[in-house]
Write a protein that holds these residues in place. Structure first.
Motif, PDB file in Angstrom:
ATOM      1  N   THR A 172       0.787  -1.234   0.000  1.00  0.00           N
ATOM      2  CA  THR A 172       0.000   0.000   0.000  1.00  0.00           C
ATOM      3  C   THR A 172       0.816   1.279   0.000  1.00  0.00           C
ATOM      4  N   SER A 173       2.024   1.255   0.502  1.00  0.00           N
ATOM      5  CA  SER A 173       2.842   2.473   0.567  1.00  0.00           C
ATOM      6  C   SER A 173       4.092   2.291  -0.282  1.00  0.00           C
ATOM      7  N   TRP A 174       4.431   3.359  -1.031  1.00  0.00           N
ATOM      8  CA  TRP A 174       5.554   3.292  -1.970  1.00  0.00           C
ATOM      9  C   TRP A 174       6.409   4.542  -1.878  1.00  0.00           C
ATOM     10  N   GLY A 175       7.706   4.352  -2.113  1.00  0.00           N
ATOM     11  CA  GLY A 175       8.596   5.480  -2.266  1.00  0.00           C
ATOM     12  C   GLY A 175       8.612   5.945  -3.718  1.00  0.00           C
ATOM     13  N   GLN A 176       9.434   6.946  -3.996  1.00  0.00           N
ATOM     14  CA  GLN A 176       9.470   7.532  -5.328  1.00  0.00           C
ATOM     15  C   GLN A 176      10.419   6.783  -6.267  1.00  0.00           C
ATOM     16  N   GLY A 177      11.247   5.910  -5.717  1.00  0.00           N
ATOM     17  CA  GLY A 177      12.160   5.118  -6.522  1.00  0.00           C
ATOM     18  C   GLY A 177      13.541   5.733  -6.638  1.00  0.00           C
ATOM     19  N   THR A 178      14.526   4.867  -6.859  1.00  0.00           N
ATOM     20  CA  THR A 178      15.898   5.302  -7.083  1.00  0.00           C
ATOM     21  C   THR A 178      16.480   4.473  -8.236  1.00  0.00           C
ATOM     22  N   GLN A 179      17.163   5.141  -9.144  1.00  0.00           N
ATOM     23  CA  GLN A 179      17.670   4.482 -10.343  1.00  0.00           C
ATOM     24  C   GLN A 179      18.967   3.738 -10.036  1.00  0.00           C
ATOM     25  N   VAL A 180      19.010   2.490 -10.457  1.00  0.00           N
ATOM     26  CA  VAL A 180      20.236   1.691 -10.401  1.00  0.00           C
ATOM     27  C   VAL A 180      20.576   1.288 -11.836  1.00  0.00           C
ATOM     28  N   THR A 181      21.771   1.641 -12.269  1.00  0.00           N
ATOM     29  CA  THR A 181      22.214   1.322 -13.618  1.00  0.00           C
ATOM     30  C   THR A 181      23.511   0.534 -13.530  1.00  0.00           C
ATOM     31  N   VAL A 182      23.516  -0.636 -14.170  1.00  0.00           N
ATOM     32  CA  VAL A 182      24.689  -1.500 -14.168  1.00  0.00           C
ATOM     33  C   VAL A 182      25.234  -1.567 -15.592  1.00  0.00           C
TER      34      VAL A 182
END
Length: 123
Positions: free
Chosen positions: A111-121
């Motif tokens: 039900t609760s979410w953060g805004q996200g963080t980009q991980v690039t490999v």
């Protein structure tokens, strides 16, 4: 609801490591099961890992078992995802999620979410 904020994403070479964090505020953190999900461009959001309220039990999707570790510090209201041996296919936006009930691994149950963080490999 609890408010969530991820941090720690970035660019890393294949085989490297990265730790992402999720800080929670607004409600009692220890009441919540915590999870990490990820979404790559053009793909559905998928489950990565989850941890129970006290941290006794953890769950992982098969593709990250043995490489990723989820942990939490209830005193700091923070959940972590340590990612080792990263692969280009791990590239995605990583989201932190919370729910007071552990109803399943599909994103619709959280039900609760953060805004996200980009991980690039990079390869």
């Amino acid at each position: 609801q609890v408010q969530l904020a991820e941090s720690g994403g970035g660019l890393v070479q294949a085989g490297g490591s990265l730790r992402v964090s999720c800080a929670a505020s607004g409600r009692t953190f220890s009441r919540y099961y915590m999870g990490w999900f990820r979404q790559a461009p053009g793909k559905e959001r998928e489950f990565v890992a989850a941890i129970t309220r006290g941290g006794e039990n953890t769950y992982y999707t098969d593709s990250v078992k043995g490489r990723f570790t989820i942990s939490r510090d209830n005193a700091k209201n923070t959940v972590y995802l340590q990612m080792n041996s990263l692969k280009p296919e791990d590239t995605a936006v990583y989201y932190c999620a919370a729910d007071e009930l552990f109803r399943g691994l599909l994103s619709k149950f959280w039900t609760s979410w953060g805004q996200g963080t980009q991980v690039t490999v990079s390869s």
